[in-house]
Design a protein around this motif. Structure first.
Motif, PDB file in Angstrom:
ATOM      1  N   TYR A  37      30.217  56.115  36.836  1.00 56.49           N
ATOM      2  CA  TYR A  37      28.899  55.801  37.385  1.00 56.49           C
ATOM      3  C   TYR A  37      28.462  56.762  38.493  1.00 56.49           C
ATOM      4  O   TYR A  37      27.336  56.727  38.962  1.00 56.49           O
ATOM      5  N   ILE A  38      29.392  57.642  38.918  1.00 58.85           N
ATOM      6  CA  ILE A  38      29.020  58.705  39.861  1.00 58.85           C
ATOM      7  C   ILE A  38      29.315  60.024  39.140  1.00 58.85           C
ATOM      8  O   ILE A  38      30.481  60.351  38.898  1.00 58.85           O
ATOM      9  N   GLU A  73      35.985  58.226  48.790  1.00 61.00           N
ATOM     10  CA  GLU A  73      35.312  56.999  48.336  1.00 61.00           C
ATOM     11  C   GLU A  73      35.694  55.789  49.195  1.00 61.00           C
ATOM     12  O   GLU A  73      35.704  55.877  50.387  1.00 61.00           O
ATOM     13  N   SER A  74      36.065  54.690  48.534  1.00 61.18           N
ATOM     14  CA  SER A  74      36.233  53.436  49.281  1.00 61.18           C
ATOM     15  C   SER A  74      37.366  53.433  50.283  1.00 61.18           C
ATOM     16  O   SER A  74      37.412  52.554  51.147  1.00 61.18           O
ATOM     17  N   LYS A  77      36.467  53.218  53.848  1.00 61.37           N
ATOM     18  CA  LYS A  77      36.091  51.956  54.496  1.00 61.37           C
ATOM     19  C   LYS A  77      37.122  51.570  55.561  1.00 61.37           C
ATOM     20  O   LYS A  77      36.777  50.903  56.541  1.00 61.37           O
ATOM     21  N   PHE A 106      33.850  45.304  44.164  1.00 62.80           N
ATOM     22  CA  PHE A 106      33.558  45.987  45.428  1.00 62.80           C
ATOM     23  C   PHE A 106      32.079  46.025  45.789  1.00 62.80           C
ATOM     24  O   PHE A 106      31.709  46.040  46.947  1.00 62.80           O
ATOM     25  N   ASN A 125      31.662  46.904  49.814  1.00 59.82           N
ATOM     26  CA  ASN A 125      30.488  47.736  50.098  1.00 59.82           C
ATOM     27  C   ASN A 125      29.567  47.119  51.155  1.00 59.82           C
ATOM     28  O   ASN A 125      29.126  47.816  52.080  1.00 59.82           O
ATOM     29  N   GLU A 170      26.090  61.003  44.421  1.00 59.81           N
ATOM     30  CA  GLU A 170      26.156  59.595  44.799  1.00 59.81           C
ATOM     31  C   GLU A 170      24.812  59.108  45.366  1.00 59.81           C
ATOM     32  O   GLU A 170      24.361  58.005  45.046  1.00 59.81           O
ATOM     33  N   ASN A 177      23.881  49.994  45.892  1.00 58.37           N
ATOM     34  CA  ASN A 177      24.171  49.951  47.331  1.00 58.37           C
ATOM     35  C   ASN A 177      22.899  49.837  48.163  1.00 58.37           C
ATOM     36  O   ASN A 177      22.896  49.228  49.230  1.00 58.37           O
ATOM     37  N   TYR A 201      27.161  55.517  55.024  1.00 63.36           N
ATOM     38  CA  TYR A 201      28.195  55.012  54.120  1.00 63.36           C
ATOM     39  C   TYR A 201      28.377  55.959  52.923  1.00 63.36           C
ATOM     40  O   TYR A 201      29.505  56.321  52.569  1.00 63.36           O
ATOM     41  N   CYS A 205      31.786  58.199  52.041  1.00 63.18           N
ATOM     42  CA  CYS A 205      32.462  58.090  50.739  1.00 63.18           C
ATOM     43  C   CYS A 205      32.581  59.454  50.068  1.00 63.18           C
ATOM     44  O   CYS A 205      33.441  59.666  49.213  1.00 63.18           O
ATOM     45  N   TYR A 253      40.149  44.712  45.898  1.00 61.43           N
ATOM     46  CA  TYR A 253      39.044  43.836  45.506  1.00 61.43           C
ATOM     47  C   TYR A 253      39.552  42.614  44.743  1.00 61.43           C
ATOM     48  O   TYR A 253      40.501  41.978  45.176  1.00 61.43           O
ATOM     49  N   GLY A 270      40.312  53.680  46.010  1.00 63.55           N
ATOM     50  CA  GLY A 270      38.954  54.214  45.951  1.00 63.55           C
ATOM     51  C   GLY A 270      38.669  54.738  44.554  1.00 63.55           C
ATOM     52  O   GLY A 270      39.612  55.143  43.851  1.00 63.55           O
ATOM     53  N   VAL A 271      37.392  54.764  44.155  1.00 64.36           N
ATOM     54  CA  VAL A 271      37.079  55.204  42.791  1.00 64.36           C
ATOM     55  C   VAL A 271      37.239  56.715  42.597  1.00 64.36           C
ATOM     56  O   VAL A 271      37.128  57.205  41.482  1.00 64.36           O
TER      57      VAL A 271
END
Ligand code: GLU
Length: 327
Positions: A37-38, A73-74, A77, A106, A125, A170, A177, A201, A205, A253, A270-271
């Protein structure tokens, strides 16, 4: 009094062997797919694979592509949750964001709708966008960004570099998001401009990190905020158990329970394919490989970390403690 039966010694050679064997055993694993998706992540080399342990004396035990740069990525966080706690205290973050698992994916919007008074945790997120909104100084995006990147560099022992293509990729596709940021605004759960908080954010990421840098971050968290590579106390030791508790609760998650049950180590995925694991008082570990399972967690990185834990007979929930890491 007899010898304390829960205490054991592990040698650095044993750690070295465990890392080498875990890498060899898991490098041939197939399965999983790059995040699709990215667009930038979809194009990452799926064969890259690295594993690294950061020991309390600052030495790194590495195998594979530990110097390859990938999207944090995540996993970002966690550092920003630390920064928010450095600036607002653990209680401030608990009050404004929370520390609960959502049990949902997430990027869940449902989680925001179900929780009436907090975005749950800075490690999903919604909470991570809220954490970016909390970073001081309020209203100044450049100064906030500097605070985020300085904190990342202090934890990793060297600066991370923004991957411009990932950031563009992204930013062009972050509609979900964006909805989260505005929904938080609707509920009064964001503490600065929503678009600015979302952009911070997205940028964090999109930072490039190596497996070695990620292991040093983990090592710093495992050593109560002391970075053993740069020999600096990055954050207040009292924050360390709070950080590890956040990671334990929601690091994978909706799959966090299964991960803890099987792996026995608090870890954040992270993705981009990275996973950061914390064994408090013992070591930090990181693994990286782009293909992900259905829940968005790296197939090989999970397997490699589990293998290291198994080989060293370690489990955070076990009564057996390693009281000494010897040379
Ligand atoms: N930047 C990604 C997103 O917000 C991070 C997701 C992840 O790594 O879990 O969708």
């Amino acid at each position: 009094m007899g010898k304390c039966y829960t205490c054991r010694e592990v040698t650095i050679d044993q750690v070295r062997r465990a890392v080498d064997e875990a890498y060899e055993e898991t490098k041939g694993l197939t399965g999983g797919k790059n995040a699709s998706y990215i667009p930038f992540l979809a194009e990452a080399d799926p064969n890259l694979f690295g594993l690294c342990v950061c020991l309390p004396d600052g030495s790194l035990v590495t195998a594979g592509d530990t110097k390859a740069v990938f999207g944090i990525e995540s996993v970002s966080k966690v550092p920003t949750a630390i920064l928010a706690m450095r600036q607002h205290g653990a209680e401030g973050v608990l009050k404004k964001i929370g520390a609960n698992a959502t049990g949902l994916p997430f990027n869940s919007i449902m989680a925001i709708l179900l929780e009436n008074d907090s975005p749950s945790t800075p490690l999903v997120n919604a909470g991570a966008i809220a954490a970016c909104s909390l970073v001081k100084p309020k209203g100044d995006p450049e100064a906030k960004w500097n605070a985020i990147t300085d904190n990342l560099a202090e934890l990793a022992g060297s600066p991370l570099v923004l991957l411009d293509k990932l950031y563009a990729s992204e930013s062009a596709t972050d509609f979900n998001n964006r909805s989260i940021a505005w929904l938080l605004k609707n509920y009064g759960r964001i503490f600065d401009d929503p678009e600015m908080s979302l952009d911070l954010y997205t940028r964090q990421c999109s930072m490039g990190v190596t497996c070695e840098q990620m292991a040093i971050m983990a090592g710093t968290m495992a050593a109560d905020g002391y970075n053993p590579v740069t020999d600096t106390q990055v954050f207040d030791p009292d924050l360390a158990p709070k950080v590890t508790s956040l990671v334990t609760t929601v690091g994978f998650y909706q799959n966090t329970g299964n991960w803890l049950f099987e792996a026995g180590i608090p870890a954040k995925s992270g993705v981009g394919g990275g996973i950061l694991g914390i064994m408090p008082g013992l070591f930090g570990i990181a693994a990286f490989s782009p293909p992900l399972d259905e829940a968005g967690n790296s197939v090989k990185a999970q397997a490699a970390i589990k293998a290291v834990m198994r080989k060293l007979d370690l489990n955070i929930f076990s009564g057996k403690r390693i009281c000494q890491l010897t040379t």
